[in-house]
Write an enzyme that holds these catalytic residues in place. Sequence first.
Site, mmCIF file in Angstrom:
data_model
loop_
_atom_site.group_PDB
_atom_site.id
_atom_site.type_symbol
_atom_site.label_atom_id
_atom_site.label_comp_id
_atom_site.label_asym_id
_atom_site.label_seq_id
_atom_site.Cartn_x
_atom_site.Cartn_y
_atom_site.Cartn_z
ATOM 1 N N ASN A 163 -5.820 8.528 5.844
ATOM 2 C CA ASN A 163 -5.561 7.396 6.760
ATOM 3 C C ASN A 163 -5.488 7.905 8.189
ATOM 4 O O ASN A 163 -6.098 7.347 9.093
ATOM 5 C CB ASN A 163 -4.210 6.721 6.459
ATOM 6 C CG ASN A 163 -4.206 5.913 5.173
ATOM 7 O OD1 ASN A 163 -3.201 5.850 4.482
ATOM 8 N ND2 ASN A 163 -5.332 5.288 4.848
ATOM 9 N N GLU A 190 -8.097 3.012 -5.916
ATOM 10 C CA GLU A 190 -8.821 2.351 -4.834
ATOM 11 C C GLU A 190 -10.310 2.191 -5.159
ATOM 12 O O GLU A 190 -10.864 2.936 -5.972
ATOM 13 C CB GLU A 190 -8.637 3.155 -3.534
ATOM 14 C CG GLU A 190 -9.282 2.554 -2.282
ATOM 15 C CD GLU A 190 -8.891 1.100 -1.972
ATOM 16 O OE1 GLU A 190 -8.806 0.283 -2.908
ATOM 17 O OE2 GLU A 190 -8.703 0.783 -0.779
ATOM 18 N N ARG A 248 0.860 -1.184 0.000
ATOM 19 C CA ARG A 248 0.000 0.000 0.000
ATOM 20 C C ARG A 248 0.899 1.237 0.000
ATOM 21 O O ARG A 248 2.088 1.167 0.318
ATOM 22 C CB ARG A 248 -0.902 0.012 1.235
ATOM 23 C CG ARG A 248 -1.976 -1.067 1.154
ATOM 24 C CD ARG A 248 -2.717 -1.202 2.464
ATOM 25 N NE ARG A 248 -3.524 -0.039 2.799
ATOM 26 C CZ ARG A 248 -4.166 0.100 3.951
ATOM 27 N NH1 ARG A 248 -4.078 -0.855 4.882
ATOM 28 N NH2 ARG A 248 -4.905 1.169 4.192
ATOM 29 N N HIS A 249 0.326 2.368 -0.386
ATOM 30 C CA HIS A 249 1.004 3.659 -0.268
ATOM 31 C C HIS A 249 1.369 3.900 1.192
ATOM 32 O O HIS A 249 0.820 3.246 2.093
ATOM 33 C CB HIS A 249 0.050 4.748 -0.742
ATOM 34 C CG HIS A 249 -1.289 4.638 -0.069
ATOM 35 N ND1 HIS A 249 -1.516 5.132 1.189
ATOM 36 C CD2 HIS A 249 -2.437 4.016 -0.443
ATOM 37 C CE1 HIS A 249 -2.750 4.841 1.555
ATOM 38 N NE2 HIS A 249 -3.337 4.163 0.583
ATOM 39 N N HIS A 263 -3.622 0.115 -3.141
ATOM 40 C CA HIS A 263 -4.537 0.468 -2.058
ATOM 41 C C HIS A 263 -5.106 -0.811 -1.460
ATOM 42 O O HIS A 263 -5.060 -1.867 -2.074
ATOM 43 C CB HIS A 263 -5.668 1.335 -2.608
ATOM 44 C CG HIS A 263 -5.185 2.526 -3.365
ATOM 45 N ND1 HIS A 263 -5.035 3.759 -2.780
ATOM 46 C CD2 HIS A 263 -4.787 2.662 -4.651
ATOM 47 C CE1 HIS A 263 -4.580 4.615 -3.679
ATOM 48 N NE2 HIS A 263 -4.423 3.982 -4.828
ATOM 49 N N ARG A 293 -1.355 9.591 -3.392
ATOM 50 C CA ARG A 293 -0.617 8.904 -2.334
ATOM 51 C C ARG A 293 0.245 7.758 -2.840
ATOM 52 O O ARG A 293 1.283 7.456 -2.256
ATOM 53 C CB ARG A 293 -1.580 8.446 -1.228
ATOM 54 C CG ARG A 293 -2.768 7.587 -1.668
ATOM 55 C CD ARG A 293 -3.815 7.624 -0.557
ATOM 56 N NE ARG A 293 -4.968 6.740 -0.732
ATOM 57 C CZ ARG A 293 -6.061 7.032 -1.432
ATOM 58 N NH1 ARG A 293 -6.140 8.172 -2.101
ATOM 59 N NH2 ARG A 293 -7.083 6.184 -1.479
#
Lengths: 405, 405
Positions: A227, A291, A220-221, A357, A271
């Site tokens: 987040n 995402e 993931r980023h 994502h 991101r």
Amino acid sequence: MRAGNRKWVVIMVGLPARGKSYTARKVARYLRWLGYPTQVFNAGELRRATLGAGHRADFFDPSNRQNQRVLEGLARRTFDDLLEWLGREGRVGILDATNTTRERRDWLRERCREAGYEHFFIEVINDDARTIEDNVRANKLASPDYEGMGSEEAVRDFRARIALYERAYATVDDDEGSYVKVIDRHETMIVHRVDGWIPARVVGFLTNLQVTERPVLLTRHGESEFNASGKIGGDSALTARGRAFSRRLANFVDSRFGAGGIQVWTSTLLRTIQTSELLGRDRREWRSLDEIDAGICDGMTYAEIGESFPGEYEARTRDKLRYRYPRGESYLDVIQRLDRAIIELERQREPVLVIGHQAVLRALYAYFADVESERIPHLSIPLHTVIELTPRAYDCIEQRYALEP
Amino acid sequence: MRAGNRKWVVIMVGLPARGKSYTARKVARYLRWLGYPTQVFNAGELRRATLGAGHRADFFDPSNRQNQRVLEGLARRTFDDLLEWLGREGRVGILDATNTTRERRDWLRERCREAGYEHFFIEVINDDARTIEDNVRANKLASPDYEGMGSEEAVRDFRARIALYERAYATVDDDEGSYVKVIDRHETMIVHRVDGWIPARVVGFLTNLQVTERPVLLTRHGESEFNASGKIGGDSALTARGRAFSRRLANFVDSRFGAGGIQVWTSTLLRTIQTSELLGRDRREWRSLDEIDAGICDGMTYAEIGESFPGEYEARTRDKLRYRYPRGESYLDVIQRLDRAIIELERQREPVLVIGHQAVLRALYAYFADVESERIPHLSIPLHTVIELTPRAYDCIEQRYALEP
């Protein structure tokens, strides 16, 4: 009201040790991942389960009438199991057996016709002696048939078994209907009269399948502002912690791959692009890696969704796989749009790092690890963790690296 | 920073009248539509433009050394033109010539290598005498070469020309690199070592190409509540006027196709599903047919967008093709996700009615009518109009039916 729910029988054809089971399982995994209940039915497994293992080449000699009747009966039972499963719950049944004679295939076609199922053949042809030898050593010697036997003796026996099948082998002819012939480790493919959505998917998949072993890395980023504040979706930038992860990721990739080739794929969202920036490598931005679209819930926290749209929240909890955010996507939608990315991943000969994502990586991970659909929305794909997957002939090796800054 | 911008030379191979030009043009149109500048370079056209038309079979006799030198020079010039265009602005150049000898193909490969371009072959093989005859009569007799000649005499002459090429014809061999062989009107395809994103797209396209002539009907949904209030996007229901259109559409389809076969495809949005409901036929709901995603502008009027996001409004006016709504899509994005729908449309043997949306139908229309990308966002696709397209070998017939209630 959806049209076109035809059920399919895929009939594998080919001499032993040509890679039929490899191809059958790859196809099955891909179709299951796309959402079609698919299962491989293997006559050899039934033989060993019924008669016990340990059969030598002479057992398969076509001139031994009694054994042939036994083998014939097992082949029928395997196919009966397939038809029964297809009638009950399946969408695609793959018959993994040699089916090297025209008589056998005519009989199978006739039974498909009677049962009202479509069919096509996948014939696997590999005449390169080296490939066959590798295949025998890598896969067949581990078979329960050869337990306790020396490997040279087992190879000799398996070669004798192949020779018995070779005598009666007839390649699939144009008048037998739709077929795909996969030749020389997927180097050449012959596609004949293939028609229908599912067969077309299978052809596209097989055309791009590589047999090279190379890792696919999923991450993931780094942590984003959304987040940090518990909001879903959005297109926010990395936090300081997320940027720290992107540095650790760059170090990890450098030490793991050096100046060597690794492709970097990101989504089009900020991101993931920011996470890739310190890697100092070309990247490919994929919209299909964006995402899951949370529609009207985009930018909200789960608590806010529960408050503003209690019905939605509950529906999502009940069936997270099929639940579609109003004006957004479901996990099943995400899988459909990832089809192209999976085909591209299969085509690559060098390692690929996918910076994606949570939902998208759950779906990609599920393809490689052959996770059943219902479990996909619940897979653990934490932040700041690199998941390295190395797909092999019959399994997938997984390693996780925690790069928490 | 996007990786993988390799340029490609596609080398057609095949005897005269096998359908090379048909295949070359179809592929070119498809790649152009996907956004890759693609052009077909045809040696025959250059010959007629340079030497004038009217050449008889004996002109092509390989034993006539002087003419062979002239033809050779023209072939080189055609290929020079291709390379020059590729260097300047092209992405894919398709060489539409017979290229039936190994020597010629070796020379072409060497020149591609020198110029730093990738290449693959598309060989068109049709040995069915009837198909060749049809092709000669349908396409070759209209050639300027045969102006003023009786048709039987022209057919005889063209057959003699084919015979001259047949003598020296060698099919593409495995050691010549990547190739696709398209056999018997696309019934069988052989794919060898095809690698790369663009070749993979071409193979997927050719596998599904049908030569059956059948219409594709495009229509927008009936007027929706958002249409009536000038808002874009959304998922609103039909107005009374929209419902009246859906009745007229059902009558139109019934009178045009009777009880006969026509497939109905809609998006997943309410307004297209409602429009299909009176048709009384199975429908297939495609998420990829959903309207362009206007992102943060969804649900606004153009006036509101101009007021709230003047920068966006201006950027969109400047380049409507590439402009991507924040958190939404551009026309180019829409084309990418319609790829699958186009491949499916090409696969169909019966008529299809697509009930879609303005931007999506602009993109689909552009594929069939071969509209250059820049013009796509400006095509006229009014409400309450059925556009019937019948793709043929070298063109597409269009009829529009106004069904304004």
